[in-house]
Design a protein around this motif. Structure first.
Motif, PDB file in Angstrom:
ATOM      1  N   ALA A 156      71.452 -48.222  23.379  1.00 18.57           N
ATOM      2  CA  ALA A 156      72.808 -48.734  23.613  1.00 18.57           C
ATOM      3  C   ALA A 156      73.670 -48.591  22.358  1.00 18.57           C
ATOM      4  CB  ALA A 156      72.742 -50.191  24.050  1.00 18.57           C
ATOM      5  N   TYR A 157      74.966 -48.604  22.581  1.00 17.57           N
ATOM      6  CA  TYR A 157      75.944 -48.477  21.491  1.00 17.57           C
ATOM      7  C   TYR A 157      75.667 -47.239  20.632  1.00 17.57           C
ATOM      8  CZ  TYR A 157      76.710 -53.328  22.836  1.00 17.57           C
ATOM      9  OH  TYR A 157      76.948 -54.476  23.551  1.00 17.57           O
ATOM     10  N   SER A 158      75.416 -46.142  21.335  1.00 22.89           N
ATOM     11  CA  SER A 158      75.163 -44.853  20.668  1.00 22.89           C
ATOM     12  C   SER A 158      73.979 -44.916  19.707  1.00 22.89           C
ATOM     13  CB  SER A 158      76.420 -44.387  19.908  1.00 22.89           C
ATOM     14  OG  SER A 158      77.521 -44.252  20.787  1.00 22.89           O
ATOM     15  N   TYR A 161      72.270 -50.162  18.313  1.00 17.48           N
ATOM     16  CA  TYR A 161      72.021 -51.542  18.723  1.00 17.48           C
ATOM     17  C   TYR A 161      71.146 -52.287  17.708  1.00 17.48           C
ATOM     18  CZ  TYR A 161      71.301 -55.404  22.024  1.00 17.48           C
ATOM     19  OH  TYR A 161      71.293 -56.629  22.638  1.00 17.48           O
ATOM     20  N   MET A 164      73.033 -53.189  14.696  1.00 22.14           N
ATOM     21  CA  MET A 164      73.933 -54.313  14.953  1.00 22.14           C
ATOM     22  C   MET A 164      73.162 -55.634  14.951  1.00 22.14           C
ATOM     23  SD  MET A 164      76.192 -52.535  17.986  1.00 22.14           S
ATOM     24  CE  MET A 164      77.027 -54.058  18.407  1.00 22.14           C
TER      25      MET A 164
END
Length: 321
Positions: A156-158, A161, A164
């Motif tokens: 996810a999120y390129s 994740y 993050m």
């Protein structure tokens, strides 16, 4: 390669060993494996349906709509219940492993052979795991599904994740790749920790069966240990739920101990089997990223203790019978 790995297996754990063959032949008398699989499937289906309804219509998740979060919440409580039942069954089979031999006056004959007590007790221990293989496989299959969900969420999120999740940890870590390594450890322990927990429960049961001869005392011990396990699991779950809902305040040290205790002896790492849950734990628990590392150490220590309990049971059987 396979032959070299096979040579590492102890004699008592090989299917060709006569004592293990004897133990496995005793298990074949109690129903068919097809019937046990069907019963377990229906049981898991009912629990899974209840978990799905809970995750869909009752629990309001902050990540509602995330398929991996929905799967984790739907499978969490059914799997937790099956784990508790399996551990109790392993303990019960272990405690009852020698009583029948004593009542049939066959235990002394088994102990009289060369290394008879050691081979018998260790073969009986591994036979308990074999007897519980259906529920063990079910537990591991759920965890494999959740691990696939973790791998899917990591994209996810390129693919950012994990970076993050590790951005605002207390204390901060120098490189987000450390978080990636810890997640790999978490995925590993989610497969191995249930095995060590069930194996240790069987080991405790066998040690009790050898150390305590009187049936009334063994039954009382079993009731106490079973009640203790249920109380600990439910108590830790309630305490953690109360903290997450804001109804309970804990110091940083107590919070770390609570999450570590529940993840090790409560749900066997299932709390960390979803990446969103991992991120939440890391965010609210100081040094929470170390919980995965601590669980690996607990798992290794537990394996050593289980082997020690079996060795102690062998010594008791040779000196106190």
């Amino acid at each position: 390669m396979i032959k070299q790995l096979t040579r590492q297996i102890p004699d008592w754990a090989r299917p060709s060993h006569p004592i293990l063959q004897y133990e496995l032949s005793r298990l074949k008398e109690s129903g068919t494996w097809q019937g046990r699989i069907l019963a377990l499937f229906l049981f898991m289906l009912i629990l899974g349906l209840g978990g799905y309804l809970y995750a869909t219509y009752i629990y309001q998740s902050p990540t509602k709509g995330n398929i991996t979060d929905l799967a984790w919440r739907a499978l969490y409580f059914p799997t937790l219940l099956v784990q508790v039942i399996t551990a109790i069954a392993a303990l019960s089979y272990g405690i009852g492993s020698i009583g029948k031999e004593r009542s049939n006056n066959t235990w002394d004959h088994l102990r009289a052979t060369a290394s008879g007590a050691e081979f018998t007790l260790r073969a009986r221990w591994i036979a308990i795991l074999y007897r519980l293989r259906v529920t063990i496989i079910a537990i591991l299959l759920v965890r494999f599904v959740l691990i696939i969900g973790i791998l899917y969420d990591m994209t996810a999120y390129s693919g950012l994740y994990v970076e993050m999740l590790t951005a605002n940890l207390t204390p901060a870590i120098p490189d987000w790749r450390i978080g990636l390594l810890v997640i790999a450890l978490i995925m590993t322990l989610n497969i191995l920790l249930p095995l060590t927990m069930i194996a240790s429960a069987a080991g405790i049961g066998i040690l009790i069966s050898v150390a305590i001869k009187e049936r009334a005392y063994t039954v009382a011990t079993q009731v106490i240990l079973t009640s203790f396990q249920v109380i600990v699991t439910v108590g830790l779950l309630i305490a953690l739920s109360q903290f997450l809902s804001g109804a309970l305040e804990l110091s940083d040290e107590a919070l770390f101990a609570l999450v570590l205790g529940y993840s090790s002896f409560g749900d066997w790492g299932l709390l960390l089997a979803q990446l969103g849950s991992v991120g939440e734990i890391w965010a609210i628990v100081p040094y929470g990223i170390l919980i995965g590392v601590a669980l690996i150490l607990i798992m290794l220590l537990q394996s050593a203790i289980t082997d020690g309990m079996l060795a102690l049971a062998v010594r008791f059987s040779e000196s106190r019978e």
